[in-house]
Design an enzyme around this catalytic site. Structure first.
Site, PDB file in Angstrom:
ATOM      1  N   HIS A   1       7.359   5.360  18.543  1.00 14.04           N
ATOM      2  CA  HIS A   1       8.672   5.768  19.084  1.00 14.04           C
ATOM      3  C   HIS A   1       9.141   4.831  20.196  1.00 14.04           C
ATOM      4  CE1 HIS A   1       7.985  10.292  17.924  1.00 14.04           C
ATOM      5  NE2 HIS A   1       8.640   9.668  16.968  1.00 14.04           N
TER       6      HIS A   1
ATOM      7  N   ARG B   1       2.384  18.096  12.894  1.00 15.51           N
ATOM      8  CA  ARG B   1       1.154  17.459  13.385  1.00 15.51           C
ATOM      9  C   ARG B   1       0.569  18.212  14.568  1.00 15.51           C
ATOM     10  NH1 ARG B   1       3.971  11.674  13.904  1.00 15.51           N
ATOM     11  NH2 ARG B   1       5.506  12.331  12.363  1.00 15.51           N
TER      12      ARG B   1
ATOM     13  N   GLU C   1      18.028   4.956  17.872  1.00 16.97           N
ATOM     14  CA  GLU C   1      17.095   3.885  17.549  1.00 16.97           C
ATOM     15  C   GLU C   1      17.784   2.764  16.783  1.00 16.97           C
ATOM     16  OE1 GLU C   1      14.235   7.342  16.559  1.00 16.97           O
ATOM     17  OE2 GLU C   1      12.936   5.573  16.557  1.00 16.97           O
TER      18      GLU C   1
ATOM     19  N   ASN D   1      16.172   1.029   8.299  1.00  8.63           N
ATOM     20  CA  ASN D   1      15.072   1.857   8.803  1.00  8.63           C
ATOM     21  C   ASN D   1      14.430   2.533   7.600  1.00  8.63           C
ATOM     22  OD1 ASN D   1      13.440   3.795   9.917  1.00  8.63           O
ATOM     23  ND2 ASN D   1      14.967   4.566  11.371  1.00  8.63           N
TER      24      ASN D   1
ATOM     25  N   ARG E   1      13.552  -2.053  11.177  1.00  7.31           N
ATOM     26  CA  ARG E   1      12.561  -1.288  11.916  1.00  7.31           C
ATOM     27  C   ARG E   1      11.214  -1.479  11.234  1.00  7.31           C
ATOM     28  NH1 ARG E   1      10.787   4.804  11.072  1.00  7.31           N
ATOM     29  NH2 ARG E   1       9.379   4.981  12.844  1.00  7.31           N
TER      30      ARG E   1
END
Ligand SMILES: Nc1ncnc2c1ncn2[C@@H]1O[C@H](COP(=O)(O)OP(=O)(O)O)[C@@H](O)[C@H]1O
Ligand SMILES: Nc1ncnc2c1ncn2[C@@H]1O[C@H](COP(=O)(O)OP(=O)(O)O)[C@@H](O)[C@H]1O
Lengths: 407, 407
Positions: A181, A240, A383, A7, A92
């Site tokens: 996501h 963000r 994940e 990842n 990923r």
């Protein structure tokens, strides 16, 4: 079979080795600040209850060197004997555009598409691509598989993924909502469906980490999600802004002469919890709130309010609701936030059980009250495991999963 | 008492004369294309069933000349004898910022504030200001009153009106959601409350004209609305995009070198129904859909889908729902659109009666089906009458309504 999951982020590399199909993690590791003098490596070898940790600070100049460190750590800790000992690597990849709706075995065409999508994910896809190339060199006999953040959301209907701008921006410039996501939303929503024993369940999955997004899942398919063209829209995040009237951007550019890059920095790196309360770490913000800080209270209220609005919105597009799922750092750990989100939501049948909400656990658990119709679940995301699973499934299948090729 | 209502747009001037308190319209008129050679005037004098129409095409070089035409038309048609014959003029002013939460009698301080808000509404406030000045000159003895599009939304809580950007953008640059169409939302939601006989009703008011917005009204107070800092965000409109991931703007600026002004033009004037289907007029788009046009179908689906999402969202912030109200051109007339919006919304207790939905009428009416818990109402809006009402109420009261002064 052992599967190594890679990842790679914009300056970090996480990896994890799983034994499949029993999903046992054999090791997990992290290289941070790649390209700096003081890069940092942490490697954990896991042997049942016994965890061995190796930590080093040294210069890791690029992802190629990073991958070599991974190889050395895997062999040194006895997890593999040589590079042939690893059959599968699951990568990923952030952006799969409209090419990929499932995991795929990487071939030259796939690589070209990943690189081609760099205009849409300039900070991520080139790094993901590089790690694939290094992995191919270091482990030439391993099958390389790509698992995309966007793939799960490729089931969104067109009226949900398009923006109301002239058609050519979609057909020529690929402007649409992709969503991110996806690996996490898929993982936790499947866990929720299992738990409910309902394959056609209507689920809202709420991923609250540094980045935050929320997805409407109908019978296992994503039908809408809050991140869009990029990972900026939707919920209030660590740094963000999430949703903001586009005219604010134009106004600031006119009044302050801000360039696109400056606006990008403002909205992606200096906004959200950080911009409102001075820290992007929810734990700090909660502490400030407890100390009576007004900005922290406002930030937390805005964060929760935005999520409430999306829950309502997605209950509408689902025309029903069986469960909401909280996951990732804030979702799994922050009882206060879950409480704020679920407060005054009886109209939706959402009602929290205060006690089970406050209980700490790293297991999947139910925190809904008795009078609520909607199950409220906390499900730790994973994940890396989901990437290992999808890689394993893909290789088991023959022929491999269907690939969608829209442009 | 007669009240003249002046509604000045970016190149037009609408006016209407009401007899109060019986709310009888005495005349209504419109001057279009002000500043062009071929400006167009239409004036209607209304005397019970008898309507007399005057139309002219000539050059009206500015708003001052436009106001003189209004005076001439009012005297020529015998509605007033001289300029002293008019006691009250109610002006629509687009932006009241945080200064004004109700209608106010215009004095030098109010005028200065209206002009000061021109940075936030550059196309509207300067024109509104000019019309006030001309009206003061032409009717020196009339009371001049300002009614603001933003005022109704000043009750929004801070966690709803703030954006997740650093605090200084709010405190120094007044970046926040203001909301617009307030006069219309107030008018129709009050009508709905009356009809429901429920002063604490939870209402979602859906204004679908050329501009579109949707408001959550709790007990007569706006608690959230889809337009924000400017009239661009939220629903898909005639030519405006509504909500869009801010990163799309930054991406287009980088790839196509678009300036803020060009992006403004794209998102405000070339998007929405026009950008998707080639016409900003919903009647055309519906015709195209009926002829099997894919873009028109998509545009209509997106338009309806966005509204559905906001209905869900506002049901969440209201934690309940007594009624939804459709108003303005599309809302009052477009049965197909209402049908699309209300379809598959049983989870919210929203269920349309197909027959009463299709019946044409210009009266307030109920179109909900028997099995729905939520009343679905169609209520023709009347912003001019609402301005006359607020002006009348303001003068009747002593002392005048409270004015909020936050910055
Ligand atoms: N106990 C806790 N209470 C509140 N917030 C927490 C807690 N533990 C972690 N978090 C928050 O979770 C966020 C990081 O989530 P995580 O899922 O680790 O992020 P990433 O998106 O980087 O994977 C941070 O804001 C952190 O403050
Ligand atoms: N019968 C109708 N069916 C569908 N749309 C209609 C109908 N009549 C008017 N409209 C639409 O209403 C919109 C204009 O609404 P209106 O409230 O007059 O706008 P404004 O915001 O300028 O006051 C246009 O898109 C027009 O096509």
């Amino acid at each position: 079979m052992n599967i190594l999951v890679i990842n790679s982020g914009s300056s970090s590399l996480k990896y994890q080795l799983f034994h499949m199909p029993d999903e046992k993690p054999l090791c997990t590791g992290l290289i941070e600040k790649i390209g700096k003098e003081d890069s940092f490596i942490r490697h954990k070898t896991i042997n049942k209850e016994d965890v061995q940790v190796t930590e080093k600070t040294l210069s890791v100049k690029d992802y190629g060197e990073g991958m070599k460190h991974v190889l050395a750590l895997l062999t040194d800790s006895g997890l593999i004997k040589n590079t042939d000992d690893l059959e599968v690597i699951g990568h990923r990849v952030v952006h799969g555009g409209e090419h990929f709706s499932t995991a795929v075995i990487i071939d030259p065409d796939v690589k070209q598409k990943i690189m081609g999508l760099s205009t849409l994910a300039p900070l991520h896809n080139p790094v993901n691509y590089k790690c694939i190339e290094f992995a191919e060199k270091i482990f030439p006999n391993a099958k390389q598989i790509a698992v995309f953040d966007t793939a799960f959301h490729q089931t969104m209907p067109e009226f949900a993924f398009r923006y109301a701008v002239p058609e050519k921006y979609y057909s020529e410039m690929h402007i649409r909502a992709y969503g991110f996501h996806g690996t996490s939303h898929k993982y936790v929503s499947e866990k929720a469906m299992e738990r409910l024993g309902k394959p056609d369940a209507k689920i809202i999955s709420i991923h609250l980490g540094n980045g935050c997004s929320i997805t409407a899942v109908n019978g296992g398919k994503s039908i809408d999600t809050s991140m869009g063209f990029g990972p900026l829209s939707g919920l209030v995040m660590g740094t963000r802004s999430g949703d903001i009237d586009p005219s604010v951007i134009l106004h600031l550019q006119r009044k302050e002469g801000k360039t696109a890059d400056e606006m990008d920095k403002l909205l992606n790196n200096e906004s959200g919890l950080l911009g409102l309360a001075g820290s992007n770490d929810m734990r700090d913000v909660v502490k400030m709130l407890e100390a009576g800080n007004y900005d922290a209270e406002l930030a937390i209220d805005m964060y929760a309010y935005r999520i409430k609005k999306y829950i309502g919105s997605y209950a509408a597009v689902l025309n029903g609701l069986d469960a909401i799922v909280f996951t990732a750092g804030v979702g799994e750990n922050d009882a206060l936030m879950r409480e704020k989100i679920c407060r005054d939501m009886e109209y939706f049948g959402i009602q929290l059980d205060a006690e089970s909400n406050r209980a700490k656990s790293d297991q999947i658990r139910e925190i809904s009250g008795k009078s609520g119709r909607v199950k409220i679940l906390v499900i730790p995301t994973n994940e890396e495991l989901e990437i290992a699973r999808q890689s394993f499934e893909l290789l088991r299948e023959d022929p491999p999963c269907e690939q969608v090729n829209l442009y």
